[in-house]
Structure formats: structure tokens, C-alpha cells
Scaffold this motif. Structure first.
Motif, PDB file in Angstrom:
ATOM      1  N   ASN A 215       8.932   9.232  13.354  1.00 22.56           N
ATOM      2  CA  ASN A 215       9.890   8.655  12.477  1.00 22.56           C
ATOM      3  C   ASN A 215       9.692   7.255  12.267  1.00 22.56           C
ATOM      4  O   ASN A 215       9.364   6.706  11.091  1.00 22.56           O
ATOM      5  N   PHE A 216       9.610   6.549  13.494  1.00 19.13           N
ATOM      6  CA  PHE A 216       9.680   5.116  13.203  1.00 19.13           C
ATOM      7  C   PHE A 216       8.525   4.361  12.658  1.00 19.13           C
ATOM      8  O   PHE A 216       8.502   3.749  11.800  1.00 19.13           O
ATOM      9  N   LEU A 217       7.167   4.767  13.230  1.00 19.93           N
ATOM     10  CA  LEU A 217       5.997   4.243  12.731  1.00 19.93           C
ATOM     11  C   LEU A 217       5.576   4.558  11.244  1.00 19.93           C
ATOM     12  O   LEU A 217       5.247   3.743  10.322  1.00 19.93           O
ATOM     13  N   PRO A 218       5.588   5.787  10.808  1.00 19.25           N
ATOM     14  CA  PRO A 218       5.518   6.230   9.625  1.00 19.25           C
ATOM     15  C   PRO A 218       6.299   5.654   8.340  1.00 19.25           C
ATOM     16  O   PRO A 218       5.854   5.114   7.457  1.00 19.25           O
ATOM     17  N   SER A 219       7.609   5.066   8.760  1.00 22.90           N
ATOM     18  CA  SER A 219       8.526   4.613   8.043  1.00 22.90           C
ATOM     19  C   SER A 219       8.107   3.098   7.892  1.00 22.90           C
ATOM     20  O   SER A 219       8.244   2.461   7.020  1.00 22.90           O
ATOM     21  N   ILE A 220       7.926   2.493   9.130  1.00 27.36           N
ATOM     22  CA  ILE A 220       7.610   1.047   9.112  1.00 27.36           C
ATOM     23  C   ILE A 220       6.456   0.584   8.472  1.00 27.36           C
ATOM     24  O   ILE A 220       6.332  -0.424   7.735  1.00 27.36           O
ATOM     25  N   LEU A 221       5.417   1.436   8.387  1.00 24.64           N
ATOM     26  CA  LEU A 221       4.239   1.116   7.653  1.00 24.64           C
ATOM     27  C   LEU A 221       4.282   1.051   6.013  1.00 24.64           C
ATOM     28  O   LEU A 221       3.727   0.511   5.410  1.00 24.64           O
ATOM     29  N   GLY A 222       5.522   1.682   5.769  1.00 22.60           N
ATOM     30  CA  GLY A 222       5.830   1.601   4.405  1.00 22.60           C
ATOM     31  C   GLY A 222       6.556   0.167   3.956  1.00 22.60           C
ATOM     32  O   GLY A 222       6.570   0.058   2.708  1.00 22.60           O
ATOM     33  N   TYR A 223       6.676  -0.423   4.888  1.00 22.82           N
ATOM     34  CA  TYR A 223       7.493  -1.835   4.695  1.00 22.82           C
ATOM     35  C   TYR A 223       6.572  -3.088   4.635  1.00 22.82           C
ATOM     36  O   TYR A 223       6.898  -4.218   4.708  1.00 22.82           O
ATOM     37  N   ILE A 224       5.230  -2.738   5.062  1.00 23.86           N
ATOM     38  CA  ILE A 224       4.486  -4.086   5.507  1.00 23.86           C
ATOM     39  C   ILE A 224       4.234  -4.878   4.309  1.00 23.86           C
ATOM     40  O   ILE A 224       3.787  -6.164   4.642  1.00 23.86           O
ATOM     41  N   HIS A 225       4.523  -4.544   3.143  1.00 21.65           N
ATOM     42  CA  HIS A 225       4.403  -5.554   2.101  1.00 21.65           C
ATOM     43  C   HIS A 225       5.298  -6.576   1.978  1.00 21.65           C
ATOM     44  O   HIS A 225       5.284  -7.540   1.443  1.00 21.65           O
TER      45      HIS A 225
ATOM     46  N   ASP B 250       1.578   3.475  -3.098  1.00 20.40           N
ATOM     47  CA  ASP B 250       1.124   2.673  -4.120  1.00 20.40           C
ATOM     48  C   ASP B 250       1.515   1.155  -3.789  1.00 20.40           C
ATOM     49  O   ASP B 250       0.788   0.339  -3.977  1.00 20.40           O
ATOM     50  N   HIS B 251       2.646   1.004  -3.504  1.00 23.39           N
ATOM     51  CA  HIS B 251       3.279  -0.660  -3.241  1.00 23.39           C
ATOM     52  C   HIS B 251       2.481  -0.928  -2.048  1.00 23.39           C
ATOM     53  O   HIS B 251       2.628  -2.168  -1.809  1.00 23.39           O
ATOM     54  N   VAL B 252       2.193  -0.288  -1.285  1.00 24.20           N
ATOM     55  CA  VAL B 252       1.349  -0.730  -0.029  1.00 24.20           C
ATOM     56  C   VAL B 252      -0.034  -1.195  -0.304  1.00 24.20           C
ATOM     57  O   VAL B 252      -0.806  -1.950   0.173  1.00 24.20           O
ATOM     58  N   VAL B 253      -0.739  -0.108  -1.075  1.00 27.29           N
ATOM     59  CA  VAL B 253      -2.249  -0.506  -1.646  1.00 27.29           C
ATOM     60  C   VAL B 253      -2.340  -1.656  -2.251  1.00 27.29           C
ATOM     61  O   VAL B 253      -3.179  -2.294  -2.271  1.00 27.29           O
TER      62      VAL B 253
ATOM     63  N   VAL C  54      -7.156   3.282   0.474  1.00 27.63           N
ATOM     64  CA  VAL C  54      -6.457   2.029   0.820  1.00 27.63           C
ATOM     65  C   VAL C  54      -6.981   0.982  -0.303  1.00 27.63           C
ATOM     66  O   VAL C  54      -6.435   0.065  -0.186  1.00 27.63           O
ATOM     67  N   PHE C  55      -8.048   1.135  -0.826  1.00 26.81           N
ATOM     68  CA  PHE C  55      -8.657   0.281  -2.027  1.00 26.81           C
ATOM     69  C   PHE C  55      -7.850   0.366  -3.065  1.00 26.81           C
ATOM     70  O   PHE C  55      -7.632   1.508  -3.502  1.00 26.81           O
ATOM     71  N   PRO C  56      -7.633  -0.768  -3.867  1.00 24.74           N
ATOM     72  CA  PRO C  56      -6.857  -0.879  -5.166  1.00 24.74           C
ATOM     73  C   PRO C  56      -7.709   0.113  -6.079  1.00 24.74           C
ATOM     74  O   PRO C  56      -9.022   0.154  -5.956  1.00 24.74           O
ATOM     75  N   ILE C  57      -7.078   0.780  -6.961  1.00 23.55           N
ATOM     76  CA  ILE C  57      -7.766   1.827  -7.723  1.00 23.55           C
ATOM     77  C   ILE C  57      -8.858   1.116  -8.536  1.00 23.55           C
ATOM     78  O   ILE C  57      -9.952   1.733  -8.749  1.00 23.55           O
ATOM     79  N   GLN C  58      -8.891  -0.125  -8.808  1.00 21.32           N
ATOM     80  CA  GLN C  58      -9.892  -0.692  -9.638  1.00 21.32           C
ATOM     81  C   GLN C  58     -11.346  -1.031  -9.042  1.00 21.32           C
ATOM     82  O   GLN C  58     -12.285  -1.192  -9.525  1.00 21.32           O
ATOM     83  N   VAL C  59     -11.096  -0.826  -7.417  1.00 19.44           N
ATOM     84  CA  VAL C  59     -12.235  -1.125  -6.739  1.00 19.44           C
ATOM     85  C   VAL C  59     -12.417  -0.044  -5.871  1.00 19.44           C
ATOM     86  O   VAL C  59     -12.946  -0.183  -4.664  1.00 19.44           O
ATOM     87  N   ARG C  60     -11.806   1.115  -6.157  1.00 17.96           N
ATOM     88  CA  ARG C  60     -11.928   2.536  -5.111  1.00 17.96           C
ATOM     89  C   ARG C  60     -13.443   3.073  -5.533  1.00 17.96           C
ATOM     90  O   ARG C  60     -13.312   4.153  -6.017  1.00 17.96           O
ATOM     91  N   ASP C  61     -14.484   2.442  -4.789  1.00 18.64           N
ATOM     92  CA  ASP C  61     -15.772   3.174  -4.844  1.00 18.64           C
ATOM     93  C   ASP C  61     -16.553   2.657  -3.836  1.00 18.64           C
ATOM     94  O   ASP C  61     -16.171   1.902  -2.883  1.00 18.64           O
TER      95      ASP C  61
END
Length: 427
Positions: free
Chosen positions: A145-155, A189-192, A232-239
């Protein structure tokens, strides 16, 4: 003399008297402890304030022993399981969060992982390890619960805080054996966006590899649910190019090597499945070659690897389950004769040819029903120009795989003598 009959049924008053229950006055029914907790009011701020009172009494300098002792003391009166989220928020972030990931107020703990200007992560991780050993019920809510949730807020936090959290998370996964499933939260998306997830994972990799090797890291990533680190790379450099450049720049060549190996494994699975499908759909050799060359252009792979994968795909499509023992050899030979042109198109170079021979050797060793067909298969491949006499001679002298090596060297001796004699005549 007549008698008046009497009824045995009770009168209305008697019924009322029987149904009337006795009432106990002045008796208190004791409520179960679990029921009392469930009925009590949920007060996260009161829990936080009570916990901070304990932490502000820590002697300086703060040590792991003193912090563990203080938390154990607090655990005697505070409900850690009910307020696990607030407990972890104080230890990780110093204070409580409100929905959305922002701090609720300005109250902060004297010690926490992302504290600015300090490096308290390793101490908190060791503390968590010892506290969870005592309160084992805290591990599950931490990892699920805690770790998956908290990683969604790192931005929401500063780059320094994100780096400290990434380093602490690597230590938690290594030292506490916590599930790495929380890493899948990094693909949101908001974390990537703005390289936030990429920088976080890079810091995580550096700390993890300081404790474990890249194979353990690979196993951890497979368990994490993070299907591809490129996500985890932004879509424009995901290669692959940008991925390789980034990790080379960060001094993480081991990640590039591991990722190339993983990508090669995925290509192998795809190729084997495609070849098997094309055989089952009765595509011509020309169609199969065209499809495989297109695939090779899109995802470059050496002919030495590709020809081995094609062999595995061809053999997967061959069903020997209903064949008699005396039919298996002829079925395999006929199958290889039919699709030898597909193999020949990619048998470019000595390494590709020797790889193909070894693939045949391992296949015949694994499926003993066709072990006797090995010399015949080599002859078919030789006559179809898939393998040369030089490749066969090299394989026999020093290139054979260990699986059944002595057997296969022995049964091919007549073929080797023939090729050596032919070679002498040409000289």
C-alpha cells in the motif's frame, strides 16, 4: 351432575408474564478490545502528534539503537497497524500528506529519509528493518500500500528528496526483502514527465548495484511488474539509442549490457513463435524469408543468433507425438529438407553455420526419438548449402557442445572421413 369444562390454554395475563424478560440493572457489558478499536474515532493527526512527542525526546546524536528503542516504546501505546500510513509518512517524509501528495501542515519529525541537507536514509532503513522484525504486521502494508502509493507522488518533491527516496528504496528492497512491485508506479504519465521517473530509477540502480550484482537486479525487475525500463523514458526519447546513451553517461554500462541481453531474449521468443506460426500456416519458404529479413531489419540481430532461432521455430512446428519410433527419423529429415532454404538464407559465415550444427546437436540430444537422425540431418543441411565442409570439420574438432558430445562425434566419423578425403582430393 354436570361439570364446567376448564381450558388448558394459558390466559392472556399468563402469556404476558411468561414472555416478560428479566432486566439487569447496574450491570455494564464489557466491550471486546477489537470492537472498541473499530468503533473509536480515526485521528491521524493525534497519532502523528503523539509519535512526534516520542521522537523529539531522542538524545543527540540520534542512532539506530536509540531510534528503534523510541519507536518500540511508542508502539506500546500507539496503534501502529491502524495508523501504518501515518507512521511511514513520518519516517519517510517527516510529516503527514494530504490527498494529492502535498504536505498537510508544517509539523516535521526531527529525523526522516528525505530530510534536506541530511543523509538519514540508511539509518531509517536499518531502523525499519529492526522495527518490522518486531512488528511483522507492518511489512505487508508497507510493500502493498504505502510504497506503491508514495511513488506516485515523487513529482511533488525536490530532486534531492527524490534521490534520497530512490536510494532508500533500493536499500529497503535489498535489506528488508520487500517486494519490488512498487516500481511499476513509475510508469504513470505524470511521473514519467520531465525525466522524473528516469532520474529516480537511475539513482535506484546505482544504490542497488552497490549492494548486489546486475543479475539480482534483473531478477528484481522481473518481479517488479515493470515490464520494460524504457517505459520510464518520456515518449519522445523512448528508444534503445536514448536508453543506451543515458546509462552510459551515468556510468551504468552494466544496465545496458543487461538490457541488451533481455531484448535479445524477447526477440528470440518472437522469432521462434513467428517461424512456428508460418510453418503451421503453410507459408512458402520465400514468404518466410521475406518476413524474417524484415524483422531483422527492424530489430537487428546477427545471422548466427537468427539461424539458431529459426531452427527452434521449425522444430517447434513439427509434431512427433503420434509418430512410431521408426517414423520419427524420416519425418524430421523430410521436414528439414522442406525448410532448408529458409535456413540457408541466413547461414552467412562460419559462426552461423557452427551455431546451426550445435542447435541440431542439442535438439537431437534433448529429443532421444531422433538422436539417430543426427548424421542424416547434417547431410541434408550440407547438400542444401546451409553448412560447409569446413564448418562440419571445425565442429567435430573443437566446436561441439558438451551435450552428448562423444556420441555425436562418434556417429559422424564416417561423414568426417568422407569430407577429409574430399578435401585432400581438391588439394
Amino acid at each position: 351432575m354436570s361439570h364446567t369444562p376448564t381450558s388448558s390454554a394459558p390466559s392472556g395475563n399468563a402469556t404476558a408474564q411468561q414472555e416478560k424478560k428479566p432486566i439487569l440493572t447496574g450491570v455494564r457489558i464489557k466491550q471486546r478490545k477489537g470492537q472498541a478499536k473499530a468503533a473509536s474515532k480515526f485521528e491521524p493527526e493525534s497519532f502523528r502528534d503523539a509519535l512526534l512527542l516520542h521522537l523529539f525526546l531522542l538524545p543527540t546524536p540520534i542512532t539506530v539503537d536509540s531510534l528503534v528503542a523510541k519507536l518500540v516504546q511508542a508502539g506500546a501505546t500507539l496503534e501502529f497497524l491502524r495508523y501504518y500510513e501515518q507512521l511511514f509518512e513520518v519516517l519517510f517524509l517527516g510529516g503527514l500528506l494530504q490527498p494529492g501528495g502535498s504536505y498537510l501542515d508544517d509539523k516535521r519529525s526531527p529525523v526522516y529519509i528525505v530530510k534536506e541537507g541530511e543523509r538519514e536514509g540508511p539509518m531509517i532503513v536499518e531502523t525499519l528493518k529492526r522495527v518490522i522484525q518486531r512488528y511483522k504486521y507492518l511489512q505487508k502494508p508497507l510493500e502493498e500500500n504505502f510504497l506503491p502509493s508514495i511513488l506516485g507522488y515523487i513529482h511533488k518533491w525536490s530532486p534531492e528528496a527524490r534521490t534520497k527516496l530512490a536510494e532508500a528504496l533500493a536499500l529497503i528492497i535489498v535489506d528488508l526483502q520487500i517486494s519490488p512491485r512498487c516500481l511499476s508506479s513509475l510508469v504513470k504519465d505524470h511521473v514519467v514527465k520531465d525525466n522524473i521517473a528516469l532520474d529516480f530509477l537511475t539513482s535506484f540502480f546505482k544504490t542497488f548495484l552497490s549492494k548486489q550484482n546486475v543479475d539480482v537486479l534483473g531478477s528484481t525487475l522481473r518481479k517488479s511488474g515493470l515490464k520494460d525500463i524504457a517505459l520510464v523514458f518520456p515518449i519522445q526519447v523512448r528508444d534503445k539509442r536514448h536508453l543506451a546513451e543515458h546509462f552510459s553517461k551515468e556510468g551504468l554500462e552494466k544496465i545496458n549490457e543487461w538490457y541488451a541481453k533481455v531484448a535479445l531474449g524477447e526477440s528470440e521468443k518472437e522469432t521462434v513463435a513467428n517461424v512456428s506460426r508460418m510453418v503451421n500456416e503453410e507459408e512458402t519458404s520465400e514468404q518466410m524469408i521475406e518476413t524474417l529479413k524484415t524483422q531483422q531489419a527492424e530489430a537487428p540481430v546477427t545471422d548466427a543468433d537468427l539461424v539458431e532461432w529459426i531452427w527452434h521455430g521449425l522444430m517447434r512446428a513439427l509434431d512427433l507425438s503420434g509418430a512410431r519410433a521408426d517414423q520419427s527419423d524420416s519425418m524430421v529429415v523430410h521436414h528439414i529438407t522442406t525448410y532448408a532454404p529458409v535456413l540457408e538464407a541466413f547461414c552467412n559465415g562460419a559462426r552461423a553455420e557452427v551455431n546451426l550444427i550445435n542447435a541440431v546437436q542439442v535438439y537431437c540430444y534433448t529429443d532421444t526419438r531422433v538422436i539417430k537422425a543426427f548424421p542424416q540431418i547434417l547431410k541434408v543441411l550440407y547438400n542444401a548449402d546451409c553448412i560447409s565442409d569446413q564448418a562440419i570439420l571445425y565442429w567435430h574438432s573443437k566446436g561441439a557442445k558438451p551435450q552428448g558430445k562423444q556420441h555425436f562425434l562418434k556417429v559422424t566419423e564416417p561423414l568426417i572421413k568422407f569430407l577429409e578425403a574430399q578435401e585432400s582430393e581438391e588439394e
